[in-house]
Design an enzyme around this catalytic site. Structure first.
Site, short mmCIF file in Angstrom:
data_model
loop_
_atom_site.label_atom_id
_atom_site.label_comp_id
_atom_site.label_asym_id
_atom_site.label_seq_id
_atom_site.Cartn_x
_atom_site.Cartn_y
_atom_site.Cartn_z
N THR A 156 2.35 0.19 -0.33
CA THR A 156 0.95 0.57 -0.30
C THR A 156 0.10 -0.50 -0.95
OG1 THR A 156 1.61 2.88 -0.46
CG2 THR A 156 -0.70 2.38 -0.92
N ASP A 158 -0.67 -3.41 -6.58
CA ASP A 158 -2.08 -3.14 -6.86
C ASP A 158 -2.28 -1.99 -7.82
OD1 ASP A 158 -1.23 -1.12 -5.21
OD2 ASP A 158 -3.02 -1.13 -3.94
N ASP A 197 5.27 -4.20 -2.95
CA ASP A 197 4.96 -2.78 -2.88
C ASP A 197 4.43 -2.49 -1.48
OD1 ASP A 197 4.55 -0.17 -3.61
OD2 ASP A 197 2.60 -0.54 -4.52
#
Length: 825
Positions: A308, A558, A306
């Site tokens: 971000t 996250d 991912d």
């Protein structure tokens, strides 16, 4: 209490204490009953009730019944192996539980007309919650009031841009406030909240796949059937040969053969290797929540990242100013510093404030940022007013000029076309662009004045993690493919990917992908690297598509939007500051959020796989030796050559102790599939050679040493556990077989320890010394029932050397085995 006809949700003074108590009694609180890991009882049962423990446990009981406690030392492995698994998983569970905080620890609620700060888990249904900048949304509900409220919803959607919310909008748990304030009633709390409903499926505990453990389980399954056949054979043969010495001798000799068929140390060493790797990685801020995860990452050939929180830190940073129309750069930087010197700065101004100092201008008036108008402004004593906002909004507010005036871009002229082109070019490079303009008067709160003129473009970018480029370069060098899968804009994602050194190609907007065509998805994943606007469901589908193509997939993330994909990936890696649901399902948690730890985990996994394979050959060779010896003893009607204590000695000095050190040594070999095949290819023939050599040595020793067959019952039938010492001549055939077995297995150890290093040579020499001590130290020789006159030693060594030569032939006739084992440390 509410008055008749008054709805609880219509009130603005919040709940009363009595109403809070009532909801707590009904369980309408913001607490979860689901657990993120197995209970202590489940952990204990999973590590105790195994096929391995059942096999050795049964044999241990049989030997204990005979009273020969020295021959039951192998039973200690039962306790040690189970204890290691239980302790490691329990410690990981405790550590995870301490980390597993879904929301901020406190929340502001209005109760009895007063704003209180309570633990987030104590929020109840219908609580009136007050949100301020920096707060996390603890429960779902509908906004009653909003003062420029903006939420960061990247945790749920992957979209990095804040989303404005007005009165009447639904807001969801798992998001956070980045600007403004608001109030709302909590409608869904605890397990009913959106963030927890998404995570419900992901919360179920699943085991990480381990090729090593699966291979060992296959071995144990086969060995179970072998034991089922070999046990009656060995009992029958030992009853024929030593039955006249009593049933205890039959049980002990039979148990010795069957115990040799169980690779008990292999399971133990695997657990130890995984455990010590987990401890080592924890020191590097990597929490291993399941032991096999260390091995699993070493098998990974595709990593899905991912953007971000993984490649970027999730924050925007000031990059550069691009003056327009001849404006002075120093003046521009001063104006930006003055604008950013604002106690209510939004994310953009906060990023500018971190990079540019305030010039100390005296602020006389302010128009705060608002998502609806997308600009903010301020005026200063002795200076013009300055406006900062979205280029498309500021440019659209003024008439466009054309002709020479626009072409020259002189002061006072917009040059809107040229500015738009420059904005588009910067945006294509993944930059976030805002326009700084000046005005002689402060704009009204809702409109821009006619004299606003553009002064500069300001670019900001997401803060790329400083270790991201080196980490991705390491994966590339190791042959691991990388796929960037993000919910953000594809152009932005591609720009960040280029910045960290990835070969991006054409980024893919996941909204254009057909969700009902798995084959098309697999083809896109084969040919593209960067994907934007990916939904949580698509991330999961990406993982499935890559797995269907034969890949071993790791997924990092996250946010809650990553949780389901992490759960379905072969290895899920969560950031320590990420959502609780994500951490709960991940096999690995990077406690400090540093992506750079992954190469350490990969290297540790490769070390574990390489070393466990190296030592597994030792254990399986012993199993093959025992099977050959059992069958040969039955065919030629001789006692099984060893007592359990003999095999305990051989296993300790040629397998157990050296395997422990070999399992901890360095090993940089890349992962190669075929773990079980390579072990069987070498260990079975090597063990068979050892078994034949043992029987030959036993027969030779019995022909010249020991006691005559017709005197055996009277001279050698000492009851197990008795203080009496048997005639040492009874020990001599078994001693000769033990010397031969030690010789062959020391050579197998030397083969598997290659390439030799000083510490390996010292290890083998120390083990040879221990073995010699068992024969030379009287107390040890008596304990192990060993006696070997010098001629017996010579002939047994000769048989052992012949067996060692054959082991070397087996090894050298398999180039693939040499390539797998002969790896520089």
């Amino acid at each position: 209490m509410t008055t008749p006809g008054e709805s609880t949700l219509a009130r603005t003074d919040g709940l009363t204490s009595a109403e809070v108590t009532d909801r707590v009694s009904r369980g309408a609180v913001n607490r979860l009953t689901e657990r993120t890991s197995r209970s202590v009882g489940e952990i204990v049962r999973a590590n105790v009730l195994t096929r391995f423990n059942a096999i050795l446990g049964g044999l241990f009981v049989l030997v204990m019944v005979t009273g020969s406690f020295a021959d039951g030392l192998f039973g200690l492995v039962l306790v040690v192996n189970s204890g290691i698994g239980i302790v490691q998983e329990y410690l990981a569970k405790r550590k995870l539980d301490r980390l597993a905080l879904l929301n901020a620890p406190t929340t502001r609620v209005v109760r009895d007309g007063t704003v209180l700060v309570v633990a987030t888990r104590d929020v109840v249904q219908d609580d009136l919650i007050e949100l301020r900048t920096g707060d996390q949304v603890p429960a779902d509900g509908t906004l009653l009031a909003s003062a420029g409220l903006e939420l960061d919803e990247a945790n749920l959607t992957g979209e990095s841009d804040p989303v404005a919310h007005d009165e009447g909008d639904e807001i969801l748990s798992g998001t956070s406030v980045v600007a403004g304030s608001g109030r709302y009633h909590a409608k869904q709390v605890g397990a009913d909240a959106y963030v927890n409903r998404i995570a419900a499926d992901a919360r179920r505990f699943t085991r990480t796949r381990s090729e090593i453990q699966e291979s060992i389980n296959v071995l144990l399954r086969y060995i179970t059937w072998v034991i089922a056949v070999a046990l009656p054979i060995t009992i029958w043969s030992q009853w024929r040969t030593v039955g006249d010495q009593g049933w205890q001798q039959v049980v002990i000799r039979s148990a010795a053969g069957v115990v040799g068929l169980v690779p008990e140390g292999l399971v133990l060493l695997t657990s130890v290797a995984f455990l010590l790797s987990a401890v080592q990685l924890t020191r590097q801020q990597v929490l291993v929540q399941q032991l096999p995860a260390v091995e699993g990452l070493a098998r990974v050939d595709v990593v899905c990242l991912d953007k971000t929180g993984t490649l970027t830190a999730g924050d925007i940073v000031f990059e550069e100013v691009w003056p327009l129309g001849g404006h002075d750069r120093d003046e521009i930087r001063g104006a930006l510093g003055a604008l950013a010197d604002d106690p209510n700065a939004n994310g953009t101004l906060a990023a500018i404030a971190a990079a540019l100092p305030s010039p100390g201008w005296e602020r006389t008036d302010t128009v705060p940022f608002n998502s609806a108008r997308k600009w903010s402004a301020a005026s200063f004593e002795g200076h013009p007013s300055w406006v900062l906002g979205a280029p498309e909004v500021l440019l659209a507010a003024q008439p466009r000029h054309s002709g020479p005036e626009a072409a020259e871009g002189a002061r006072g002229a917009w040059g809107a076309g040229a500015i738009r082109a420059q904005v588009a070019e910067l945006a294509e490079a993944g930059r976030r662009v805002v326009l700084l303009a000046r005005s002689e008067g402060l704009p009204a709160s809702g409109t821009l004045p006619a004299d606003v003129e553009p002064a500069a473009l300001v670019t900001l970018t997401e803060q790329v993690r400083p270790d991201a480029a080196a980490t991705l370069r390491y994966f590339r060098e190791q042959g691991v493919a990388v796929k960037v899968v993000s919910g953000d804009n594809p152009v932005t994602v591609a720009a960040v990917a280029r910045e960290v050194g990835l070969e991006v190609g054409e980024p893919v907007d996941a909204r254009t992908l057909a969700d009902d065509d798995p084959e098309a998805l697999r083809e896109v994943l084969r040919t593209h690297t960067v994907f934007g606007r990916v939904t949580p469901e698509q991330k999961r589908a990406f993982v499935h598509a890559l797995q269907a193509d034969g890949h071993v997939v790791a997924m990092t993330g996250d946010g809650v939007n990553d949780a389901l994909a992490l759960k379905d990936a072969d290895i899920g890696v969560a950031m320590g500051n990420g959502a609780q649901a994500t951490r709960a399902v991940a096999e690995l948690v990077l406690l400090d959020g540093r992506f750079a730890h992954l190469p350490d985990v990969l290297a540790e996994g490769r070390r574990v796989i390489g070393n466990v394979e190296r030592v597994a050959n030792l254990f399986v060779a012993k199993n093959a030796m025992s099977l050959v010896a059992i069958l040969a003893a039955a065919v030629i009607a001789v006692p099984f050559p060893f007592l359990p204590r003999h095999l305990t000695l051989v296993s300790a000095v040629t397998i157990g102790i050296p395997a422990f050190f070999l399992a901890l040594g360095p090993n940089r070999r890349r992962y190669l599939p075929g773990f079980l095949h390579r072990i069987l290819r070498f260990a079975v023939p090597a063990g068979a050679v050892a078994g034949v050599a043992v029987i030959a040595a036993y027969l030779l020793a019995g022909s010249s040493y020991g006691v005559p067959v017709d005197e055996f019952a009277s001279r050698c039938s000492v009851q197990p556990g008795s203080a009496a010492v048997a005639d040492v001549a009874c020990w001599q055939p078994g001693s000769g077989a033990t010397i031969t077995l030690l010789t062959v297995f020391f050579w197998i150890l030397a083969v598997l320890a290659r390439p030799f290093r000083p510490w390996k040579a010292a290890l083998v020499a120390a083990m040879v010394g221990l073995a010699a001590g068992a024969f030379l130290v009287p107390a040890a020789a008596q304990f192990f029932y060993l006696d070997a006159p010098l001629p017996l030693v010579g002939q047994s060594l000769a048989v052992g050397v012949a067996g060692a030569v054959l082991v070397e032939v087996v090894y050298r006739t398999s180039p693939s085995l040499q390539a797998a084992h002969h790896v520089p440390d």
